[in-house]
Design a protein around this motif. Sequence first.
Motif, PDB file in Angstrom:
ATOM      1  N   UNK A   2      13.188  48.924   2.358  1.00 18.64           N
ATOM      2  CA  UNK A   2      14.608  48.615   2.235  1.00 18.64           C
ATOM      3  C   UNK A   2      14.777  47.178   1.772  1.00 18.64           C
ATOM      4  N   UNK A   3      15.722  46.963   0.905  1.00 16.12           N
ATOM      5  CA  UNK A   3      16.063  45.605   0.454  1.00 16.12           C
ATOM      6  C   UNK A   3      17.548  45.362   0.628  1.00 16.12           C
ATOM      7  N   UNK A   4      17.888  44.143   1.052  1.00 15.38           N
ATOM      8  CA  UNK A   4      19.266  43.685   1.096  1.00 15.38           C
ATOM      9  C   UNK A   4      19.393  42.522   0.122  1.00 15.38           C
ATOM     10  N   UNK A   5      20.330  42.608  -0.782  1.00 16.33           N
ATOM     11  CA  UNK A   5      20.510  41.558  -1.784  1.00 16.33           C
ATOM     12  C   UNK A   5      21.939  41.042  -1.703  1.00 16.33           C
ATOM     13  N   UNK A   6      22.049  39.738  -1.386  1.00 21.61           N
ATOM     14  CA  UNK A   6      23.364  39.106  -1.292  1.00 21.61           C
ATOM     15  C   UNK A   6      23.725  38.446  -2.621  1.00 21.61           C
ATOM     16  N   UNK A  20      31.613  37.370  -0.722  1.00 21.62           N
ATOM     17  CA  UNK A  20      30.191  37.673  -0.678  1.00 21.62           C
ATOM     18  C   UNK A  20      29.982  39.180  -0.697  1.00 21.62           C
ATOM     19  N   UNK A  21      28.891  39.590  -1.341  1.00 19.09           N
ATOM     20  CA  UNK A  21      28.513  41.000  -1.367  1.00 19.09           C
ATOM     21  C   UNK A  21      27.070  41.132  -0.901  1.00 19.09           C
ATOM     22  N   UNK A  22      26.786  42.245  -0.262  1.00 24.02           N
ATOM     23  CA  UNK A  22      25.418  42.552   0.155  1.00 24.02           C
ATOM     24  C   UNK A  22      25.178  44.031  -0.110  1.00 24.02           C
ATOM     25  N   UNK A  23      24.216  44.304  -0.963  1.00 25.54           N
ATOM     26  CA  UNK A  23      23.899  45.686  -1.313  1.00 25.54           C
ATOM     27  C   UNK A  23      22.547  46.066  -0.732  1.00 25.54           C
ATOM     28  N   UNK A  95      22.904  38.448   5.178  1.00 25.60           N
ATOM     29  CA  UNK A  95      23.326  39.814   5.460  1.00 25.60           C
ATOM     30  C   UNK A  95      22.282  40.464   6.375  1.00 25.60           C
ATOM     31  N   UNK A  96      22.766  41.230   7.324  1.00 26.74           N
ATOM     32  CA  UNK A  96      21.893  41.957   8.249  1.00 26.74           C
ATOM     33  C   UNK A  96      22.353  43.401   8.322  1.00 26.74           C
ATOM     34  N   UNK A  97      21.415  44.320   8.432  1.00 24.99           N
ATOM     35  CA  UNK A  97      21.778  45.730   8.542  1.00 24.99           C
ATOM     36  C   UNK A  97      20.801  46.451   9.459  1.00 24.99           C
ATOM     37  N   UNK A  98      21.330  47.426  10.173  1.00 23.78           N
ATOM     38  CA  UNK A  98      20.496  48.306  10.998  1.00 23.78           C
ATOM     39  C   UNK A  98      20.491  49.671  10.321  1.00 23.78           C
ATOM     40  N   UNK A  99      19.302  50.094   9.936  1.00 26.16           N
ATOM     41  CA  UNK A  99      19.161  51.221   9.007  1.00 26.16           C
ATOM     42  C   UNK A  99      18.139  52.219   9.518  1.00 26.16           C
ATOM     43  N   UNK A 112      18.747  39.992   4.458  1.00 29.41           N
ATOM     44  CA  UNK A 112      18.714  39.545   3.081  1.00 29.41           C
ATOM     45  C   UNK A 112      18.118  38.162   2.987  1.00 29.41           C
ATOM     46  N   UNK A 113      18.029  37.651   1.748  1.00 33.77           N
ATOM     47  CA  UNK A 113      17.379  36.362   1.519  1.00 33.77           C
ATOM     48  C   UNK A 113      18.325  35.192   1.731  1.00 33.77           C
ATOM     49  N   UNK A 114      19.606  35.461   1.824  1.00 30.06           N
ATOM     50  CA  UNK A 114      20.587  34.418   2.059  1.00 30.06           C
ATOM     51  C   UNK A 114      21.232  33.921   0.780  1.00 30.06           C
ATOM     52  N   UNK A 115      22.476  33.469   0.905  1.00 28.25           N
ATOM     53  CA  UNK A 115      23.199  32.881  -0.219  1.00 28.25           C
ATOM     54  C   UNK A 115      23.944  31.645   0.280  1.00 28.25           C
ATOM     55  N   UNK A 116      23.849  30.572  -0.480  1.00 31.18           N
ATOM     56  CA  UNK A 116      24.434  29.291  -0.062  1.00 31.18           C
ATOM     57  C   UNK A 116      25.928  29.268  -0.334  1.00 31.18           C
TER      58      UNK A 116
END
Length: 121
Positions: A2-6, A20-23, A95-99, A112-116
């Motif tokens: 799984x990947x989270x991209x902000x 902000x978006x997180x997919x 971004x954090x998700x429980x999947x 996710x990796x984070x966004x400034x």
Amino acid sequence: QVQLVESGGGLVQPGGSLRLSCAASGSIASITYMGWYRQAPGKQRELVASITSGSSTNYADSVKGRFTISRASAKNTVYLQMNSLKPDDTAVYYCNAIIKTYGSTNLGGYWGQGTQVTVSS
């Protein structure tokens, strides 16, 4: 996997807005929780806002009335609309998700990796 991209971070003046978006992508069977956290330099990571699969939301007191979390379930995407931004909102937003993934009976937590986000004049 799984990947989270902000996306959507940047520099904004006080009083301004950002979205902000997180997919989430990968072998996703279901998502029970998605949340936004932030970490400012020298401070601990803190919850900003969260939303469950049942659309229950929760906000930090410091952002209530200014930030709105929403979710596009069909896209496995969560958004954070941030209005009336203040310099104190400056941080890296995660971004954090429980999947639950296909083939697994357990839930997993992902980051996710984070966004400034920088709020400055």
